[in-house]
Design a protein around this motif. Structure first.
Motif, PDB file in Angstrom:
ATOM      1  N   GLN A  78       0.403 -10.111  -4.703  1.00  0.00           N
ATOM      2  CA  GLN A  78      -0.892  -9.491  -4.963  1.00  0.00           C
ATOM      3  C   GLN A  78      -0.833  -8.463  -6.092  1.00  0.00           C
ATOM      4  O   GLN A  78      -1.879  -8.013  -6.569  1.00  0.00           O
ATOM      5  CB  GLN A  78      -1.418  -8.826  -3.682  1.00  0.00           C
ATOM      6  N   LEU A  79       0.385  -8.102  -6.525  1.00  0.00           N
ATOM      7  CA  LEU A  79       0.505  -7.186  -7.665  1.00  0.00           C
ATOM      8  C   LEU A  79      -0.174  -7.763  -8.902  1.00  0.00           C
ATOM      9  O   LEU A  79      -0.736  -7.040  -9.714  1.00  0.00           O
ATOM     10  CB  LEU A  79       1.981  -6.914  -7.965  1.00  0.00           C
ATOM     11  N   GLY A  80      -0.108  -9.087  -9.042  1.00  0.00           N
ATOM     12  CA  GLY A  80      -0.718  -9.734 -10.185  1.00  0.00           C
ATOM     13  C   GLY A  80      -2.219  -9.909 -10.053  1.00  0.00           C
ATOM     14  O   GLY A  80      -2.881 -10.361 -10.997  1.00  0.00           O
ATOM     15  N   ARG A  81      -2.764  -9.538  -8.903  1.00  0.00           N
ATOM     16  CA  ARG A  81      -4.207  -9.691  -8.682  1.00  0.00           C
ATOM     17  C   ARG A  81      -4.895  -8.337  -8.530  1.00  0.00           C
ATOM     18  O   ARG A  81      -6.019  -8.256  -8.056  1.00  0.00           O
ATOM     19  CB  ARG A  81      -4.449 -10.547  -7.437  1.00  0.00           C
ATOM     20  N   GLY A  82      -4.183  -7.289  -8.928  1.00  0.00           N
ATOM     21  CA  GLY A  82      -4.821  -5.985  -8.987  1.00  0.00           C
ATOM     22  C   GLY A  82      -4.713  -5.124  -7.747  1.00  0.00           C
ATOM     23  O   GLY A  82      -5.411  -4.103  -7.653  1.00  0.00           O
ATOM     24  N   GLU A  83      -3.845  -5.473  -6.803  1.00  0.00           N
ATOM     25  CA  GLU A  83      -3.683  -4.592  -5.643  1.00  0.00           C
ATOM     26  C   GLU A  83      -3.142  -3.245  -6.118  1.00  0.00           C
ATOM     27  O   GLU A  83      -2.199  -3.207  -6.921  1.00  0.00           O
ATOM     28  CB  GLU A  83      -2.718  -5.192  -4.625  1.00  0.00           C
ATOM     29  N   PRO A  84      -3.713  -2.128  -5.674  1.00  0.00           N
ATOM     30  CA  PRO A  84      -3.229  -0.809  -6.106  1.00  0.00           C
ATOM     31  C   PRO A  84      -1.733  -0.650  -5.851  1.00  0.00           C
ATOM     32  O   PRO A  84      -1.221  -1.078  -4.808  1.00  0.00           O
ATOM     33  CB  PRO A  84      -4.055   0.160  -5.262  1.00  0.00           C
ATOM     34  N   LEU A  85      -1.044  -0.033  -6.805  1.00  0.00           N
ATOM     35  CA  LEU A  85       0.398   0.135  -6.675  1.00  0.00           C
ATOM     36  C   LEU A  85       0.775   0.889  -5.413  1.00  0.00           C
ATOM     37  O   LEU A  85       1.759   0.555  -4.745  1.00  0.00           O
ATOM     38  CB  LEU A  85       0.950   0.872  -7.903  1.00  0.00           C
ATOM     39  N   GLN A  86      -0.016   1.913  -5.086  1.00  0.00           N
ATOM     40  CA  GLN A  86       0.331   2.699  -3.904  1.00  0.00           C
ATOM     41  C   GLN A  86       0.240   1.870  -2.619  1.00  0.00           C
ATOM     42  O   GLN A  86       1.039   2.046  -1.695  1.00  0.00           O
ATOM     43  CB  GLN A  86      -0.533   3.958  -3.805  1.00  0.00           C
ATOM     44  N   ASP A  87      -0.713   0.933  -2.570  1.00  0.00           N
ATOM     45  CA  ASP A  87      -0.825   0.059  -1.402  1.00  0.00           C
ATOM     46  C   ASP A  87       0.359  -0.906  -1.347  1.00  0.00           C
ATOM     47  O   ASP A  87       0.950  -1.124  -0.286  1.00  0.00           O
ATOM     48  CB  ASP A  87      -2.132  -0.736  -1.446  1.00  0.00           C
ATOM     49  N   SER A  88       0.689  -1.486  -2.503  1.00  0.00           N
ATOM     50  CA  SER A  88       1.836  -2.400  -2.552  1.00  0.00           C
ATOM     51  C   SER A  88       3.122  -1.687  -2.158  1.00  0.00           C
ATOM     52  O   SER A  88       3.952  -2.239  -1.428  1.00  0.00           O
ATOM     53  CB  SER A  88       1.988  -2.982  -3.956  1.00  0.00           C
ATOM     54  N   ALA A  89       3.296  -0.461  -2.639  1.00  0.00           N
ATOM     55  CA  ALA A  89       4.508   0.295  -2.323  1.00  0.00           C
ATOM     56  C   ALA A  89       4.612   0.545  -0.823  1.00  0.00           C
ATOM     57  O   ALA A  89       5.697   0.394  -0.233  1.00  0.00           O
ATOM     58  CB  ALA A  89       4.502   1.617  -3.084  1.00  0.00           C
ATOM     59  N   ARG A  90       3.511   0.925  -0.211  1.00  0.00           N
ATOM     60  CA  ARG A  90       3.527   1.191   1.237  1.00  0.00           C
ATOM     61  C   ARG A  90       3.839  -0.076   2.022  1.00  0.00           C
ATOM     62  O   ARG A  90       4.638  -0.062   2.975  1.00  0.00           O
ATOM     63  CB  ARG A  90       2.177   1.759   1.673  1.00  0.00           C
ATOM     64  N   VAL A  91       3.215  -1.189   1.643  1.00  0.00           N
ATOM     65  CA  VAL A  91       3.394  -2.437   2.378  1.00  0.00           C
ATOM     66  C   VAL A  91       4.808  -2.982   2.187  1.00  0.00           C
ATOM     67  O   VAL A  91       5.500  -3.301   3.163  1.00  0.00           O
ATOM     68  CB  VAL A  91       2.350  -3.482   1.928  1.00  0.00           C
TER      69      VAL A  91
END
Length: 302
Positions: A78-91
């Protein structure tokens, strides 16, 4: 408790840097298949930029230590689809034991570190490349001993590698001569922080005088290919060749982080010559990264 990250060489003390180097040498010379301190642990490897040495070294290192590594690219997540970095980092950090990023913007790594619950490693950004310096310094220590008080010469682009060499000079206490064309010098704020350890020269020959180590990199880094012709003109007098190496000490080493363009930033005579340690340097990415992984992920090593 906040995790220990490795975003910059400035995250290490001089003692810690030397400890990592010496541990990397031990791991290189004493491979024990039964030593698996990271058994069951998982490293997420996020690649926005392609890689040979970074991917192989981290993936092999985790395997040697009994762990595993996940290769993640923006197009697969989802990083390539615009998910916020902070959300990706937490998940992502909730499911793995460490995260390594090789990316464009330095802010991507610092944001991940801010929101991650596990150690974050800078595998390369447009600003710094600290993992390469772990390998470079391990290589120097193996061949010549401690680099404290020595003189290193950087010739070429004032890029992420140059920035990390400046940081290494600060942490390991060596002098750094820099020769860059006008308009391609390292960032002033990084240079200013290093004080009198850094000296600039107008020519490659002058910079290499009495040096113990000469280092360069490609003239156009990944993502700068459209600037290739312009850069060839700007850097034409900044090739590391036999004359430059003769200006250095007779036992000076030559390093290049690879891939290299023979006949551009370095002559074939130098890179394939007796003073070149580029393949030791490349192999040491594995051993230096294993030392780093142990330092960050293994509780016994802290």
């Amino acid at each position: 408790m906040n995790p220990r990250h490795f975003i910059s060489l400035l995250d290490l003390s001089g003692d810690e840097f030397r400890r990592l180097i010496n541990r990397g040498i031990v791991l290189k010379n004493n491979r024990d298949p039964d030593y698996q301190p990271l058994k069951g642990q998982v490293l997420a490897m996020i690649f926005e930029k392609s890689s040979t040495r970074t991917r192989i070294s981290f993936e092999s290192g985790m395997s040697h230590f009994g762990g595993s590594a996940l290769f993640l690219s923006p197009r697969d997540t989802q990083l390539g689809r615009g998910e916020p970095l902070q959300d990706s980092a937490r998940v992502i950090s909730s499911m793995v034991d460490g995260i390594m990023l090789r990316t464009d913007k330095h802010e991507t790594v610092t944001t991940f570190a801010q929101y991650s619950s596990v150690p974050v490693i800078n595998g390369l950004t447009d600003l710094q490349h600290p993992c390469q310096l772990l390998a470079d310094m391990q290589t120097y220590f193996e061949h010549r001993g401690d680099i404290k008080g020595k003189t290193v010469t950087w010739i070429g682009d004032g890029n992420n590698m140059c920035h990390s060499y400046i940081h290494a000079a600060m942490v390991l206490d060596f002098n750094l001569n820099i020769a860059c064309p006008k308009g391609y010098q390292p960032l002033a704020e990084i240079v200013d922080a290093a004080g009198e350890r850094i000296r600039f020269f107008d020519t490659a020959l002058a910079a290499a005088q009495n040096s113990d180590l000469v280092v360069t990199d490609v003239w156009a880094s990944m993502g700068q290919e459209e600037e290739q012709k312009l850069r060839e003109l700007a850097f034409k007098d900044y090739q590391v060749n036999a004359d430059v190496m003769k200006a250095a000490h007779s036992d000076a080493l030559f390093m290049h982080c690879l891939p290299a363009h023979r006949g551009e930033e370095v002559s074939a005579e130098v890179i394939d010559g007796a003073q070149s340690v580029i393949f030791d340097e490349a192999e040491n990415r594995l051993h230096a990264q294993k030392s780093l992984l142990e330092f960050l992920l293994c509780k016994k090593a802290r």
